[in-house]
Design an enzyme around this catalytic site. Sequence first.
Site, PDB file in Angstrom:
ATOM      1  N   LYS A  74       1.722  -3.492   6.668  1.00 37.99           N
ATOM      2  CA  LYS A  74       2.167  -3.647   5.275  1.00 37.99           C
ATOM      3  C   LYS A  74       3.675  -3.407   5.171  1.00 37.99           C
ATOM      4  O   LYS A  74       4.395  -4.120   4.462  1.00 37.99           O
ATOM      5  CB  LYS A  74       1.421  -2.671   4.360  1.00 37.99           C
ATOM      6  CG  LYS A  74      -0.057  -2.979   4.191  1.00 37.99           C
ATOM      7  CD  LYS A  74      -0.275  -4.246   3.367  1.00 37.99           C
ATOM      8  CE  LYS A  74      -1.733  -4.575   3.165  1.00 37.99           C
ATOM      9  NZ  LYS A  74      -1.960  -5.853   2.501  1.00 37.99           N
ATOM     10  N   TYR A  87      -2.465  -0.612  10.364  1.00 35.50           N
ATOM     11  CA  TYR A  87      -2.687  -1.263   9.071  1.00 35.50           C
ATOM     12  C   TYR A  87      -1.487  -0.992   8.147  1.00 35.50           C
ATOM     13  O   TYR A  87      -0.885  -1.908   7.583  1.00 35.50           O
ATOM     14  CB  TYR A  87      -3.992  -0.752   8.419  1.00 35.50           C
ATOM     15  CG  TYR A  87      -4.007  -0.972   6.928  1.00 35.50           C
ATOM     16  CD1 TYR A  87      -4.214  -2.238   6.400  1.00 35.50           C
ATOM     17  CD2 TYR A  87      -3.757   0.088   6.040  1.00 35.50           C
ATOM     18  CE1 TYR A  87      -4.178  -2.446   5.035  1.00 35.50           C
ATOM     19  CE2 TYR A  87      -3.721  -0.110   4.678  1.00 35.50           C
ATOM     20  CZ  TYR A  87      -3.926  -1.376   4.186  1.00 35.50           C
ATOM     21  OH  TYR A  87      -3.868  -1.582   2.834  1.00 35.50           O
ATOM     22  N   SER A 100       0.836  -1.203   0.000  1.00 31.79           N
ATOM     23  CA  SER A 100       0.000   0.000   0.000  1.00 31.79           C
ATOM     24  C   SER A 100       0.869   1.250   0.000  1.00 31.79           C
ATOM     25  O   SER A 100       1.961   1.262   0.580  1.00 31.79           O
ATOM     26  CB  SER A 100      -0.861  -0.017   1.263  1.00 31.79           C
ATOM     27  OG  SER A 100      -1.408   1.254   1.490  1.00 31.79           O
TER      28      SER A 100
END
Length: 337
Positions: free
Chosen positions: A154, A150, A124
């Site tokens: 990643k 989050y 991301s």
Amino acid sequence: MRVLLTGGAGYIGSHTALVLLEHGHEVVVLDDFSNSSLEAVRRVEELSGKSVPVVEADLADRAASERALEDIEFDSVIHLAGLKSVGESVAQPTRYYRVNIDATLVLLDVLRERGITNFVFSSSATVYGVPQSVPIDEQHPVGDGITNPYGRSKFIIEEIIRDTQSAWPELGATLLRYFNPVGAHTSGRIGEDPSGIPNNLMPFIAQVAVGKRERLSVFGDTYATPDGTGVRDYIHVMDLAEGHVAALEHNRPGIAVYNLGSGTGSSVLEVVREFERASGQPVPFVIEAPRAGDVGEVVADPTLANTTLDWRTTRSLADACRDSWNWQSSNPEGYAG
Ligand code: UDP
């Protein structure tokens, strides 16, 4: 190729499955259906006229996953499975780290045991943290200033994949850093089906346009952008899906990193106006305070993917709004309808 597509029943997964099948690849979907629907896979089969075997397993559960994959043949993997809500990750950090990281550790071990070296990972643009400058290319620093668990999960997984590749030089791992995926397949048969209140802009707008929600909250209008609202690089999910297939077909031993974005920024108000035009419906909104952790502008420099993968976006924001509206208006309750 015969591709194991983890998270293949989700939003990006279902579109990627379809494009893989259209390119002549075979697809096996692995999903735990915690935030996705078997109906999405059935519709991919209907659209492609091909069958897609499904393995139901939680990748973070090592014993169950090893058992479930025992008799499944595949020669490459696109790894999309994971939790993806920024807000939820702030409230439940340990769950986000555990699920996203454990799933990847299990998968990497399965690959190594079986000697499968063709691996594409869904990362991301959040790994860039607060951008130092835009557009952002792949040389931009990563890791510092990531504003939520989050995004940090990643980033940590990217590091784990690099370490794994150092220890296992035959591994070809491609890290795809997505910008803002939007839109749906033009058929209106597959699309984004968020559970509960959508966190992301376009599904929220779509639900306002279809009458499920009263109005959009625009988070901040005093950013240093032309109209003061946040600017993002929206990429049509079909372009994104094609990027995965290009990356998979181009994968070779080593680590490769690509931004998947359009290179064009659009503000929240531009998306609202474009969606109103596409749907013919009003999208009322109110300006509210900026969302914690948000930044003014995030736009990709996709040059590396354009040149190396011979891939570029061909669909506009207007196309994405049209397709998103087509999906939303023909499936107002998503796959459950
Ligand atoms: N946004 C907004 N209202 C919403 C959801 C998002 O104004 O209900 C804005 C958000 O502040 C950002 C842009 O829309 O400027 C895209 O947000 P999204 O959550 O879709 O993606 P992000 O870029 O945060 O990953």
